[in-house]
Design an enzyme around this catalytic site. Structure first.
Site, PDB file in Angstrom:
ATOM      1  N   HIS A   1       0.851  -1.199   0.000  1.00 53.52           N
ATOM      2  CA  HIS A   1       0.000   0.000   0.000  1.00 53.52           C
ATOM      3  C   HIS A   1       0.887   1.249   0.000  1.00 53.52           C
ATOM      4  O   HIS A   1       1.908   1.296   0.701  1.00 53.52           O
ATOM      5  CB  HIS A   1      -0.895  -0.027   1.245  1.00 53.52           C
ATOM      6  CG  HIS A   1      -1.976   1.011   1.236  1.00 53.52           C
ATOM      7  ND1 HIS A   1      -1.731   2.329   1.514  1.00 53.52           N
ATOM      8  CD2 HIS A   1      -3.300   0.931   0.979  1.00 53.52           C
ATOM      9  CE1 HIS A   1      -2.860   3.015   1.441  1.00 53.52           C
ATOM     10  NE2 HIS A   1      -3.838   2.179   1.114  1.00 53.52           N
TER      11      HIS A   1
ATOM     12  N   CYS B   1      -6.340   6.618  12.072  1.00 54.89           N
ATOM     13  CA  CYS B   1      -6.782   8.016  12.058  1.00 54.89           C
ATOM     14  C   CYS B   1      -8.219   8.122  12.557  1.00 54.89           C
ATOM     15  O   CYS B   1      -8.920   7.119  12.686  1.00 54.89           O
ATOM     16  CB  CYS B   1      -6.642   8.592  10.664  1.00 54.89           C
ATOM     17  SG  CYS B   1      -7.882   7.962   9.536  1.00 54.89           S
TER      18      CYS B   1
ATOM     19  N   GLU C   1       0.636   4.107   1.389  1.00 49.85           N
ATOM     20  CA  GLU C   1       0.887   4.733   2.699  1.00 49.85           C
ATOM     21  C   GLU C   1       1.906   3.927   3.495  1.00 49.85           C
ATOM     22  O   GLU C   1       2.806   4.504   4.120  1.00 49.85           O
ATOM     23  CB  GLU C   1      -0.424   4.839   3.483  1.00 49.85           C
ATOM     24  CG  GLU C   1      -0.227   5.537   4.819  1.00 49.85           C
ATOM     25  CD  GLU C   1      -1.410   5.374   5.760  1.00 49.85           C
ATOM     26  OE1 GLU C   1      -2.559   5.536   5.330  1.00 49.85           O
ATOM     27  OE2 GLU C   1      -1.162   5.070   6.950  1.00 49.85           O
TER      28      GLU C   1
ATOM     29  N   SER D   1      -9.414   0.207  -2.012  1.00 53.38           N
ATOM     30  CA  SER D   1      -9.394   1.070  -0.822  1.00 53.38           C
ATOM     31  C   SER D   1      -9.309   0.226   0.454  1.00 53.38           C
ATOM     32  O   SER D   1     -10.198  -0.580   0.744  1.00 53.38           O
ATOM     33  CB  SER D   1     -10.655   1.933  -0.809  1.00 53.38           C
ATOM     34  OG  SER D   1     -10.899   2.421   0.480  1.00 53.38           O
ATOM     35  N   SER D   2      -8.229   0.431   1.200  1.00 56.30           N
ATOM     36  CA  SER D   2      -8.000  -0.351   2.414  1.00 56.30           C
ATOM     37  C   SER D   2      -9.097  -0.106   3.455  1.00 56.30           C
ATOM     38  O   SER D   2      -9.680  -1.042   3.993  1.00 56.30           O
ATOM     39  CB  SER D   2      -6.631   0.029   2.981  1.00 56.30           C
ATOM     40  OG  SER D   2      -6.485  -0.414   4.290  1.00 56.30           O
TER      41      SER D   2
HETATM   42  S1  SF4 Z   1      -8.275   7.877   5.864  1.00 56.10           S
HETATM   43 FE1  SF4 Z   1      -8.348  10.059   5.414  1.00 56.10          FE
HETATM   44  S2  SF4 Z   1      -8.000  11.131   7.366  1.00 56.10           S
HETATM   45 FE2  SF4 Z   1      -7.364   9.000   7.590  1.00 56.10          FE
HETATM   46  S3  SF4 Z   1      -5.163   9.062   7.162  1.00 56.10           S
HETATM   47 FE3  SF4 Z   1      -6.187   8.483   5.241  1.00 56.10          FE
HETATM   48  S4  SF4 Z   1      -6.510  10.425   4.193  1.00 56.10           S
HETATM   49 FE4  SF4 Z   1      -6.039  10.930   6.328  1.00 56.10          FE
END
Ligand code: SF4
Length: 407
Positions: free
Chosen positions: A176, A285, A178, A314-315
């Site tokens: 992923h 988050c 991120e 989408s995770s």
């Molecule tokens: S889900 Fe949204 S608020 Fe949470 S880290 Fe990802 S982009 Fe940021």
């Protein structure tokens, strides 16, 4: 929270009205019960929290403003802006070119870029290596960096853990965007390793406990540990952070399990466990927490099925699906077109990565009760489209305008 300029096509009058009313009645976000949309023969329960989060709205706002303000300049996106096909397609239609695919495979070589070009960094953030590459070309990324502050928070947490001499264990999906970005930032400060789930954590624990030959580690965790990682030394003191969108219960279970392993290995007590296990909370988050809690609240309703709307890669959306699946038949779709008819639905099985067609998904009863939620990168307009299409299968339904007037 800051408000953002998001194109109107992503908004939904019905859902905006509902969210506004629910927010005014529950400013502290303590109520996770869903909202009932009673169409008569069809009863839809909408989760209390769903849809665009802070980071996604921020990224969309910056991306579309960049397009508007830079006519004539080449605008690139490092990879998908967010994991939503409609938003990515809209950006492409506005002339934005993608440099890499979502797995990090290069589509356009960095050598093709010039210092005059704009490169947008997506909400997931990026690796230090890519940042350096762009700087080397002379591209200024600061103004066009849409990295979510909640992802940066994870990087900051890793830095603190590293400063205290712990190895960083990242619970996330290794491929992923991120997690790749977080791994890169973490590895700059301390030895780091990614674990994708509990099964992999259990295997990692075997190296900590000396139950597996050290040499096997490097093959088993290939691509998931930092350069120079030494199994003998770098698993003595550990701290856990996670991708912001993991399932809260999984992340908690992994941290608890590793803490127990360290207690067992070093005969620790709660008082001195910090000698080997950093005392940190999860780094999920707020949107992940709110959306998952809202699904739990929604699942208290006695319903016939659930529909989850979002991008298939989408995770955070896949974890909402996982929660619903535990309780009732669940269909993961990316827009209303997947509701082919009252009888047929096309949906995604994220466990097997297959698109499926199912017949008879709407049980023949009235009223039928359906739960609906969506991921943090899904425009509300898509959810409204799904609601309208479903209601259209029941000719005796009240109109959307009738429902909006209630909110
Ligand atoms: S889900 Fe949204 S608020 Fe949470 S880290 Fe990802 S982009 Fe940021």
């Amino acid at each position: 929270m800051k408000t953002f300029d998001v194109p109107i096509i992503y908004r939904s009058p019905l859902i905006s009205a509902i969210k506004k009313k629910r927010k005014s009645e529950d400013r502290m976000k303590k109520d996770f019960s869903p909202t009932l949309l009673d169409f008569g023969p069809l009863r839809i329960y909408l989760a209390r929290h769903f849809g665009f989060c802070y980071g996604v709205e921020n990224a969309i706002d910056i991306a579309f403003k960049t397009v508007e303000e830079n006519e004539g300049r080449k605008i690139y996106l490092l990879s998908e802006m967010i994991h939503n096909p409609q938003v990515n397609a809209d950006l492409k239609a506005h002339g934005v070119t993608f440099l890499q695919d979502t797995g990090g495979k290069q589509i356009i070589p960095f050598e093709a870029l010039t210092a005059d070009d704009i490169v947008l960094i997506p909400a997931f953030g990026t690796t230090l290596e890519i940042e350096r590459k762009l700087k080397g070309i002379g591209i200024q990324t600061e103004k066009y960096d849409t990295t979510c502050p909640f992802v940066e928070k994870v990087w900051n947490r890793s830095e603190v853990i590293a400063k205290n001499d712990y190895t960083i264990v990242i619970h996330g999906k290794p491929k992923h965007e991120e997690t790749r970005a977080t791994f890169s930032h973490a590895a700059a400060n301390a030895p780091s390793i990614v674990v994708k789930d509990m099964a992999q954590t259990v295997e990692l624990a075997k190296y900590i406990l000396g139950e597996k030959p050290v040499g096997d580690f490097y093959e088993e965790f290939r691509g998931q540990y930092s350069e120079g990682f030494d199994v003998n030394r770098h698993l003595e003191r550990i701290g856990v952070v996670n991708q912001t969108t993991m399932l809260a219960s999984d992340t908690q279970a992994i941290a608890d399990y590793l803490k127990e392993v360290m207690i067992r290995k070093y005969s620790l007590t709660e008082e001195n466990v910090r000698n080997h296990f950093a005392d940190t909370r999860d780094t999920l988050c707020y949107a992940t927490n709110d959306n998952q809690s809202a699904v739990t609240g929604m699942l208290d309703v006695n319903a016939d099925l659930a529909i989850v709307v979002g991008g298939y890669n989408s995770s955070n959306t896949s974890h909402l699906v996982e929660l619903c699946e535990e309780k009732l038949p669940t269909y993961f779709i990316n827009n209303e077109e997947r509701l082919v008819s009252k009888e047929t639905i096309q949906h995604y099985n994220f466990h097997t990565h297959q698109e499926l067609t199912t017949e008879g998904y709407l049980p023949p009863k009235e009223p039928l009760t359906v739960l609906i939620t969506s991921g943090a990168s899904c425009p509300d307009a898509l959810v409204e489209g799904v609601i309208k299409k479903l209601a259209g299968f029941y000719p005796a339904s009240k109109s959307i305008d009738d429902l909006i007037s209630q909110f």
